[in-house]
Scaffold this motif. Structure first.
Motif, PDB file in Angstrom:
ATOM      1  N   ASP A 237       4.300  -2.372  -9.142  1.00 44.34           N
ATOM      2  CA  ASP A 237       3.210  -1.462  -8.821  1.00 44.34           C
ATOM      3  C   ASP A 237       2.152  -2.093  -7.926  1.00 44.34           C
ATOM      4  O   ASP A 237       1.353  -1.384  -7.322  1.00 44.34           O
ATOM      5  N   GLN A 420      12.632   7.594  -5.700  1.00 46.82           N
ATOM      6  CA  GLN A 420      11.386   6.921  -6.093  1.00 46.82           C
ATOM      7  C   GLN A 420      11.653   5.828  -7.125  1.00 46.82           C
ATOM      8  O   GLN A 420      10.945   5.694  -8.117  1.00 46.82           O
ATOM      9  N   SER A 575       2.052   4.651  -5.334  1.00 50.23           N
ATOM     10  CA  SER A 575       1.782   3.589  -6.303  1.00 50.23           C
ATOM     11  C   SER A 575       0.974   4.131  -7.480  1.00 50.23           C
ATOM     12  O   SER A 575       0.123   5.013  -7.316  1.00 50.23           O
ATOM     13  N   PRO A 576       1.198   3.641  -8.687  1.00 46.01           N
ATOM     14  CA  PRO A 576       0.448   4.117  -9.864  1.00 46.01           C
ATOM     15  C   PRO A 576      -1.048   3.900  -9.751  1.00 46.01           C
ATOM     16  O   PRO A 576      -1.829   4.691 -10.273  1.00 46.01           O
ATOM     17  N   GLN A 577      -1.471   2.814  -9.063  1.00 45.08           N
ATOM     18  CA  GLN A 577      -2.909   2.571  -8.926  1.00 45.08           C
ATOM     19  C   GLN A 577      -3.593   3.703  -8.177  1.00 45.08           C
ATOM     20  O   GLN A 577      -4.682   4.155  -8.542  1.00 45.08           O
ATOM     21  N   LYS A 579      -2.272   6.798  -7.713  1.00 46.24           N
ATOM     22  CA  LYS A 579      -2.074   8.046  -8.459  1.00 46.24           C
ATOM     23  C   LYS A 579      -3.092   8.203  -9.578  1.00 46.24           C
ATOM     24  O   LYS A 579      -3.431   9.330  -9.974  1.00 46.24           O
ATOM     25  N   ALA A 580      -3.579   7.069 -10.095  1.00 46.41           N
ATOM     26  CA  ALA A 580      -4.553   7.131 -11.191  1.00 46.41           C
ATOM     27  C   ALA A 580      -5.851   7.803 -10.759  1.00 46.41           C
ATOM     28  O   ALA A 580      -6.585   8.339 -11.598  1.00 46.41           O
ATOM     29  N   PRO A 583      -5.333  12.205 -11.219  1.00 50.32           N
ATOM     30  CA  PRO A 583      -4.487  12.470 -12.397  1.00 50.32           C
ATOM     31  C   PRO A 583      -4.071  13.926 -12.551  1.00 50.32           C
ATOM     32  O   PRO A 583      -3.069  14.211 -13.208  1.00 50.32           O
ATOM     33  N   ASP A 586      -1.492  16.606  -7.649  1.00 54.13           N
ATOM     34  CA  ASP A 586      -0.636  15.911  -6.681  1.00 54.13           C
ATOM     35  C   ASP A 586      -0.920  16.378  -5.261  1.00 54.13           C
ATOM     36  O   ASP A 586      -0.716  15.633  -4.300  1.00 54.13           O
TER      37      ASP A 586
END
Length: 690
Positions: A237, A420, A575-577, A579-580, A583, A586
């Motif tokens: 990530d 993905q 990346s999850p960072q 996407k955070a 929340p 999208d």
């Protein structure tokens, strides 16, 4: 390599012409006569000698091998006709003229060593290429080899298989010195680019300069990527920072390369040279017509027919190949899924190894498909019947790049943005990169070394035979025949293509596999040594190519850098960072990612505009040369206008004395033309006669 030319002048063989063994005697005599005839009679005014027979008893050698050279005066006039740039007394690079020859640095006596051997060979090749038929309807003794006034003789002989090959000779002592400084002593130093350019010409000098520059540009990426890879192996990530580094890196290095390339070209005297009017390609054919630009008869092929072939045959064929490549990719994913399922059900050492097998097989299949497609693309591009070599190369490069890009990167894009799966992406990228590099090293390093060992054994036997006869050196005849058996260097196309794909692997997806830059650096270091070895000992010496840049490949790398911006922005957005921060929506994430991507592309194009392609100090020198040329022209005009009137005939001649000025300056120093002359000449230089 000097022989007596009868009358005391020295004959230095520069170029080898090998005709087919069954060439008719009248054709040989006719060709030699045209090579020797003076220029005003339509000849090349060169020196030519027939190579002696082989030394081994019973050896069947081709008797139709000839050595071509030129007198010192002829080479200097050829340098002026071609507008070769040489260093002037004030340190600037200027177009050479015989009238001003004493003002050029290094010109002493009769100018024995003023021109390099590579330049002399280039001049001889140009003079041979410009030999044209006069009233002949066919090559004597070969009725199938049709000719017409203005047709290139050498190109017709090549297309009909009468001229087997034409290549420049190596210089044994200079090649030995270049080999030692280039690759025989291992050292942490730059390549001898000036020596490479001096021996092989600017085209190869720029390729090795780009290879060296690309390798050095990868070092910061490798230094960042190695610890990132070692200490962050399982955390997929945290690639945002590395992706952002990619964005800056791929833009900056290409802009800085333009300046470095311009500096090299200016130092070598090719930056200011204008592209000469292109002659039709050897394979170009059509109905005999009239060229309004040159005033000569030549084949005419309608552009509409060419466009029909391109858009109704070539384009559908390329699309079909892309579909087949997509089908092979889906088969690979099925194999990959089967191997992963098997490993998940019963994880053992062998099932762990089996997981990598589909990627290895797919990497090998990709290389095979690229090779097969390359031959098909060459056939199609030849069939399209392009008149100019530049047009042929552009269409070939476009076909090959589209397929290679899709074939090599489609699976990675699918894994990254459809599946993905960053773990599988890292594994697939590593496998593809390592497998392709291993295959390339086998083909480019070990295979040429094996061929050289076989050739060395043949040479050793001949040398030993000569020594038994009391001769210490291999004679010229044997050197020519040994070089004739060497492989022909097909140009830098494949070399640039390999670097293009490596640049793609690094710039597109190295954020998920930071070790990619390290592997490419290691590959490029071995590439320098393997390419140097091949150029010195495996290939025939290629003719010099007075290039000013890397041509269409610059556009290819820049297009890849644009794709890299889009790809890395998309990876950052996934990346999850990141996407955070979104929340619940999208859609907002996608919109922000697209907006940032467009902003970065705008910044990239602004940087491209702001960073000049040519450094400021070079632009000042070029402007100073143009200013001095204009001032000299003004003084010439004022001197002519202030001269006393003569008779009517003399006055008429004097008034028209400046009329051919543009033409004369174009042949000697095309970059020093006044703007009006440039405007008049440029359309005819750039036009492609259809």
């Amino acid at each position: 390599m000097l022989q007596d030319d009868g009358g005391g002048s020295a004959f230095a063989p520069l170029v080898v012409l090998e005709l087919a063994p069954d060439t008719k005697e009248e054709a040989v005599a006719w060709l030699l006569s045209r090579i020797r005839d003076p220029q005003h009679s339509g000849g090349a005014e060169l020196l030519v000698r027939q190579l002696g027979p082989g030394v081994e008893a019973g050896e069947k050698t081709n008797p139709n091998v000839f050595l071509v050279g030129a007198s010192r005066r002829r080479l200097l006039s050829g340098a002026e006709d071609l507008g070769l740039f040489k260093e002037y007394s004030d340190g600037s690079m200027r177009g050479f003229t015989c009238a001003n020859k004493l003002n050029f640095q290094g010109f002493t006596g009769d100018g024995d060593d003023f021109l390099s051997v590579a330049e002399c060979q280039y001049i001889v090749k140009h003079e041979l290429d410009t030999l044209r038929a006069k009233e002949e309807t066919h090559v004597p003794g070969h009725s199938q080899a049709k000719l017409y006034p203005g047709k290139s003789i050498v190109r017709r002989l090549q297309s009909k298989g009468i001229l087997v090959q034409m290549f420049p000779l190596h210089e044994k002592e200079e090649l030995k010195r270049l080999s030692f400084s280039w690759y025989k002593k291992v050292k942490l130093a730059f390549q001898p680019l000036d020596d490479i350019r001096h021996y092989y010409g600017e085209g190869l000098g720029l390729y090795f300069g780009f290879l060296e520059y690309f390798t050095l540009a990868l070092v910061p990426m490798a230094l960042v990527g190695l610890p990132y890879y070692l200490f962050d192996w399982e955390d997929y990530d945290k690639y945002v920072v590395f992706a952002a580094f990619n964005l800056v890196w791929c833009t900056i290095i290409l802009e800085l390369w333009k300046q470095f390339s311009a500096s090299l070209a200016f130092r070598w005297g090719t930056l200011s040279r204008k592209r000469a009017f292109e002659e039709p390609r050897p394979g170009f054919h059509g109905v005999l017509g009239f060229n309004p630009v040159t005033g000569r008869e030549e084949p005419v092929y309608p552009a509409a027919k060419r466009h029909v072939r391109i858009y109704l045959v070539s384009v559908p064929f390329v699309l079909l190949c892309l579909y087949l490549s997509l089908h092979v990719m889906m088969i690979y994913f099925q194999m990959e899924g089967w191997a992963l399922t098997l490993h998940d059900q019963d994880p053992t050492f062998w099932t762990g190894v089996l997981v990598f097998v589909p990627s290895v097989i797919y990497a090998v299949v990709i290389e095979i498909m690229n090779l097969i497609y390359r031959y098909a693309a060459e056939f199609l591009t030849e069939w399209e019947n392009h008149r100019l070599e530049s047009s042929y190369q552009n269409h070939l490069v476009l076909k090959v790049l589209v397929f290679n890009f899709f074939n090599c990167f489609a699976s990675l894009f699918y894994i990254a943005f459809v599946m993905q799966d960053m773990v599988l992406l890292r594994q697939s990228l590593a496998t593809l990169l390592i497998t392709s590099q291993i295959l390339n090293q086998v083909m480019e390093a070990f295979l040429p070394y094996w061929l050289q060992r076989r050739r060395n054994k043949k040479m050793i036997r001949r040398v030993q035979k000569r020594r038994t006869l009391g001769e210490q050196e291999l004679p010229l005849e044997e050197q020519v025949r040994l070089e004739a058996d060497m492989s022909t260097y097909l140009g830098t196309f494949d070399d640039y293509l390999e670097l293009f794909l490596l640049f793609g692997y690094v710039s597109l997806f190295s954020c998920v596999y930071p070790l990619a830059a390290v592997l490419v650096v290691l590959n490029n270091v071995t590439e320098v040594y393997s390419d140097a070895f091949k150029m010195c000992h495996v290939f025939k010496r290629p003719f010099s190519d007075p290039a000013a840049n890397i041509g269409v490949w610059q556009l290819a790398f820049e297009a890849m850098s644009v794709i890299a911006v889009v790809t890395n922005c998309a990876l950052i957005g996934m990346s999850p960072q990141v996407k955070a921060y979104f929340p619940e929506s999208d859609t907002q994430l996608i919109l922000w990612t697209v907006a940032i991507e467009h902003f970065l592309l705008a910044v990239k194009f602004i940087l491209t505009f702001l960073i000049p392609d040519v450094p400021k100090h070079i632009r000042i020198k070029l402007a100073r040369l143009e200013f001095e040329s204009l001032e000299a022209l003004k003084r010439k005009v004022r001197a002519d206008s202030s001269s006393p009137r003569r008779t009517n005939g003399a006055a008429s001649a004097n008034s028209t004395a400046t009329a051919p000025l543009c033409t004369a300056r174009l042949s000697a120093s095309p970059e020093l033309l006044m703007p009006p002359c440039q405007e008049l000449v440029a359309p005819f230089q750039e036009a492609e006669f259809e």
